[in-house]
Motif scaffolding. Structure first.
Motif, short mmCIF file in Angstrom:
data_model
loop_
_atom_site.label_atom_id
_atom_site.label_comp_id
_atom_site.label_asym_id
_atom_site.label_seq_id
_atom_site.Cartn_x
_atom_site.Cartn_y
_atom_site.Cartn_z
N ILE A 1 -0.63 -0.77 -4.51
CA ILE A 1 -2.10 0.69 -4.42
C ILE A 1 -1.55 1.69 -3.90
CG2 ILE A 1 -4.18 -1.43 -3.87
CD1 ILE A 1 -4.96 -0.19 -1.69
N THR B 1 2.78 3.50 2.73
CA THR B 1 1.88 5.29 2.77
C THR B 1 2.95 5.79 3.46
OG1 THR B 1 0.81 4.96 5.29
CG2 THR B 1 -0.34 3.21 2.84
N TYR C 1 -2.81 8.15 -5.59
CA TYR C 1 -2.21 9.24 -6.60
C TYR C 1 -1.76 8.33 -8.14
CZ TYR C 1 -1.89 12.34 -3.09
OH TYR C 1 -2.01 13.65 -1.97
N VAL D 1 18.57 12.81 -3.79
CA VAL D 1 18.25 11.76 -3.50
C VAL D 1 19.82 11.71 -3.12
CG1 VAL D 1 18.76 8.87 -3.69
CG2 VAL D 1 17.63 10.49 -5.81
N ASP E 1 -1.14 4.52 7.91
CA ASP E 1 -1.98 4.88 7.17
C ASP E 1 -2.56 3.54 7.41
OD1 ASP E 1 -1.98 7.28 6.93
OD2 ASP E 1 -2.99 7.17 5.42
N VAL F 1 1.12 -1.39 0.25
CA VAL F 1 -0.37 0.01 -0.12
C VAL F 1 0.89 1.13 -0.18
CG1 VAL F 1 -1.57 0.89 1.04
CG2 VAL F 1 -1.56 -1.30 1.36
N VAL G 1 10.82 16.11 -4.53
CA VAL G 1 12.13 16.42 -3.24
C VAL G 1 13.14 15.37 -4.23
CG1 VAL G 1 12.94 15.41 -1.60
CG2 VAL G 1 10.58 16.82 -1.24
N LEU H 1 15.38 9.97 4.53
CA LEU H 1 15.71 10.22 3.71
C LEU H 1 15.48 8.72 1.86
CD1 LEU H 1 19.64 11.97 4.64
CD2 LEU H 1 17.28 12.71 3.90
N ILE H 2 15.65 9.57 1.07
CA ILE H 2 15.03 8.44 0.22
C ILE H 2 16.23 7.33 -0.22
CG2 ILE H 2 14.41 8.26 -2.79
CD1 ILE H 2 14.31 11.50 -2.42
N TRP I 1 14.88 22.91 -7.95
CA TRP I 1 14.22 22.75 -7.18
C TRP I 1 14.30 23.78 -5.68
CZ3 TRP I 1 13.61 19.63 -2.75
CH2 TRP I 1 15.19 18.94 -2.29
N ALA J 1 8.60 6.18 -3.18
CA ALA J 1 10.38 5.08 -2.42
C ALA J 1 10.06 4.23 -2.01
CB ALA J 1 10.78 6.06 -2.67
N ALA K 1 7.23 -0.10 5.62
CA ALA K 1 8.53 0.14 4.86
C ALA K 1 8.46 1.48 4.56
CB ALA K 1 9.14 -0.37 3.17
N GLY K 2 10.11 2.12 4.66
CA GLY K 2 9.47 3.56 4.15
C GLY K 2 10.04 4.23 6.18
N ARG L 1 6.98 15.49 6.24
CA ARG L 1 8.29 14.84 6.45
C ARG L 1 7.82 13.47 7.24
NH1 ARG L 1 9.82 19.66 5.36
NH2 ARG L 1 11.74 20.53 4.71
#
Ligand SMILES: Cc1cc2nc3c(=O)[nH]c(=O)nc-3n(C[C@H](O)[C@H](O)[C@H](O)COP(=O)(O)OP(=O)(O)OC[C@H]3O[C@@H](n4cnc5c(N)ncnc54)[C@H](O)[C@@H]3O)c2cc1C
Length: 455
Positions: free
Chosen positions: A104, A226, A107, A122, A230, A81, A119, A410-411, A282, A85, A394-395, A337
């Protein structure tokens, strides 16, 4: 292990069709705008979509959602979900390991904050190991960057001895589309996971809302990518919640035509960071520390930040030396963040990271924020809820102490934990076990086979 499943051409085509990518293969690409040709089916009436109605009902006790059956859209092995990244890497890793994988995303594109939040830098791709700068981001994350490096205008500063590249967001979305499709991942964009499906104490799917209505997707293992946790929150996993600066990124055009020195001496020093395009930068604006789980607050910040960016660029354009600058675009996603972080089987601390502490269950390695610093092994336990089964995180929402959050989000680190969570989820399916019981040796073997760096 059930063995690595070969991905056939049909699998790839099916994956592309699910991802909405069949069109380029059929040579029907978005056409230039012109009047419809004779025989085109534009505006042709079709039967009105019917769907059972279960509206919420206003009662004297408040608004009540009646009990309702949910159609099951699909059943899969691993359900990821969130397609940022981390979710991207997780889905590719799981599918490449040979299990049915569905991803899934709320967006219509992959990349999350990286692409939609613009952002683009990397960070954390390298670290200093035994006195030498070394790439710590390998495997699926690095494969994506390497593919970008083969495209014109897609990445800058990429290489074995160059830390922290910057990408173009559209090129990144496209290469992510490609890699996900090639791996045979089934994709559903425009789909919000709004709740979990529970089988007793164990999550076994999610409730998804979108233009097709509300339905369920069932899975053997869930990966919560997510960013905001979530899914683990809905499933009742223990977690923490924090406020953090919520910003909004924008890009400036014609930067190569601006007189930077004059602008700097007038107090307009920040023209942003480089991108693969010399005329474009950016610009990262920080914003106030706030609650990313409050939609009224998100709405207020979105409007406030957009206005501030517009006024800032107008002010720049009025300065001598800044006349040619223009606002190229504002990121479609607000810069959240941190919100929720998991309470996991293991909490990785900044002290352990600074000491480059090694772990028997290392599943990847974090790099130094600015490229010059030690590597830090990441243990598997940060992905696994302390008590809840059936799910991995994850993430940016994995389990670290407050002081390590800035590095873990961080990415590069998100790509690493995503890769590991996807591989672990695949092993759970193949070995019919819960994430906390994964055979660490086999997981490390699979990750190495998929090109990951474990120190
Ligand atoms: C302003 C700002 C500047 C930053 N600067 C840098 C930098 O310079 N370098 C760097 O390396 N990192 C930087 N970061 C951090 C980094 O960008 C993110 O932490 C990282 O990209 C997070 O990746 P993720 O996959 O964990 O989460 P996300 O990118 O948040 O991905 C989560 C995905 O899940 C989807 N999703 C969320 N909820 C649901 C749901 N309920 N149902 C379906 N889909 C859902 C989202 O749409 C998104 O695609 C910055 C972050 C911000 C906000």
């Amino acid at each position: 292990m059930a063995g690595v499943r070969r991905v056939s051409r049909r699998d790839v085509l099916r994956g592309m069709a699910v991802a909405g990518l069949g069109a380029p293969l059929a040579r029907w690409v978005v056409a230039e705008e012109r009047p419809a040709q004779a025989g085109a089916r534009e505006l042709e009436p079709v039967p009105v979509s019917s769907r059972p109605r279960y509206p919420a009902i206003r009662t004297s006790e408040g608004v009540v959602q009646p009990q309702r059956p949910l159609p099951v859209l699909e059943e899969t092995d691993v359900l990821v979900v969130g397609g940022g990244a981390a979710g991207f890497a997780a889905a590719v890793a799981a599918a490449r390991a040979g299990v049915r994988t569905t991803l899934i995303e709320r967006y219509g594109y992959f990349g999350g904050l990286w692409t939609g939040g613009m952002v683009l830098l990397v960070m954390g791709t390298h670290a200093v190991v035994q006195g030498k700068l070394q790439k710590t981001l390998r495997g699926i994350g690095d494969e994506l960057l390497a593919r970008l490096s083969k495209l014109d205008g897609a990445i800058v500063n990429y290489g074995e001895d160059r830390a922290n590249p910057t990408v173009d967001p559209e090129a990144t979305k496209i290469v992510m589309d490609e890699m996900v499709s090639e791996a045979g991942v089934r994709v559903l964009f425009h789909s919000w996971a709004t709740d979990v499906v529970m089988d007793g104490e164990r999550p076994c799917g999610v409730v998804v809302d979108g233009k097709s209505g509300r339905h369920a997707i069932l899975a053997k293992i869930l990966v919560d990518a997510t960013g905001d946790g979530d899914i683990f929150a809905a499933a009742g996993a223990e977690h923490e919640q924090r406020l953090h600066a919520i910003g909004l990124v924008h890009r400036l055009g014609n930067v190569d035509r601006a007189d930077r020195e004059r602008l700097k001496s007038a107090g307009f020093g920040n023209l942003g960071s480089i991108t693969p395009h010399p005329s474009v930068t950016w610009v990262n604006l920080r914003g106030p520390s706030s609650n990313a789980l409050d939609v009224r607050e998100l709405t207020r910040l979105e409007i406030q930040h957009r206005r501030a960016i517009w006024e800032r660029v107008q002010a720049l354009r009025k300065q001598p030396g800044g006349e040619a600058l223009f606002l190229l675009d504002i990121a479609p996603q607000l810069g959240v963040r941190i919100s929720r972080t998991l309470v996991g089987m293991k909490q990785l601390t900044r002290t352990e990271a600074r000491e480059s502490r090694t772990f028997p269950d290392t599943i990847g390695v974090g790099g130094a924020d600015a490229g010059r610093g030690p590597q830090w092994p990441i243990p598997y336990g940060v992905l696994v809820p302390k008590r809840l089964d059936g799910l991995l995180a994850a993430g940016r929402c994995v389990c670290v102490d407050e002081k390590l959050i800035e590095s873990m989000r961080l990415i590069a680190a998100c790509l690493v934990t995503g890769h590991a969570a996807g591989a672990a989820a695949a092993l759970c399916v193949q070995d019919r076990c819960e994430p906390r019981h994964v055979d660490i040796g086999r997981l490390q073997g699979l990750l190495r086979q998929q090109g990951a760096y474990l120190g």
